[in-house]
Design a protein around this motif. Structure first.
Motif, short mmCIF file in Angstrom:
data_model
loop_
_atom_site.label_atom_id
_atom_site.label_comp_id
_atom_site.label_asym_id
_atom_site.label_seq_id
_atom_site.Cartn_x
_atom_site.Cartn_y
_atom_site.Cartn_z
N SER A 11 2.86 -4.14 -4.50
CA SER A 11 4.12 -4.20 -5.24
C SER A 11 5.30 -4.45 -4.30
O SER A 11 6.19 -5.24 -4.60
N GLN A 65 5.19 -6.00 -1.41
CA GLN A 65 5.11 -7.36 -0.87
C GLN A 65 5.63 -8.39 -1.88
O GLN A 65 6.37 -9.31 -1.51
N ILE A 66 5.27 -8.26 -3.15
CA ILE A 66 5.75 -9.26 -4.11
C ILE A 66 7.24 -9.07 -4.39
O ILE A 66 7.94 -10.04 -4.66
N GLU A 102 3.88 -17.53 -2.01
CA GLU A 102 3.44 -16.17 -1.69
C GLU A 102 3.46 -15.29 -2.95
O GLU A 102 2.54 -14.53 -3.20
N LEU A 103 4.51 -15.41 -3.71
CA LEU A 103 4.65 -14.62 -4.93
C LEU A 103 3.58 -15.00 -5.96
O LEU A 103 2.99 -14.14 -6.60
N ARG A 104 3.32 -16.30 -6.06
CA ARG A 104 2.29 -16.78 -6.99
C ARG A 104 0.95 -16.21 -6.62
O ARG A 104 0.17 -15.79 -7.41
N ILE A 136 10.17 -9.24 -11.66
CA ILE A 136 9.14 -8.78 -10.73
C ILE A 136 9.31 -7.28 -10.47
O ILE A 136 8.33 -6.53 -10.45
N SER A 148 6.38 -4.70 -11.48
CA SER A 148 5.70 -4.04 -10.36
C SER A 148 5.93 -2.53 -10.32
O SER A 148 5.32 -1.84 -9.51
#
Length: 89
Positions: free
Chosen positions: A48, A50-51, A87-89, A32, A36
């Motif tokens: 970016s 947030q993930i 959330e990530l999805r 990630i 990102s």
């Protein structure tokens, strides 16, 4: 009472780093961060960041839950980690 999870009939997981879920979450977090930080994604600081935080949250909650004294608490932290996956999805 310390939480011990069975890996097989022969061994117990003694450290959260030995959990396959935590290992995969660590790889996911690394991926990630790499993705990102490229192209247009890198310029969207809010998204970016947030993930990245969501990915870190997955592995952190698995680790924190494992270190709790009761299986119920571990399950609670796994539930939070699962929410971070969504959330990530």
């Amino acid at each position: 009472m310390r939480v011990h999870l069975m890996v097989s009939r022969m061994s117990k997981v003694e450290r959260f780093e030995d959990l396959i879920a935590w290992q995969k979450a660590r790889i996911l977090t690394t991926d990630i961060y790499q993705v990102s930080q490229q192209g247009a994604f890198a310029r969207d600081f809010g998204l970016s960041g947030q993930i990245q935080r969501a990915a870190v949250s997955i592995m952190s909650n698995i680790a924190e839950g494992f270190e709790r004294s009761y299986l119920e608490k571990f399950h609670q932290f796994l539930s939070i980690a699962k929410s971070s996956c969504a959330e990530l999805r």
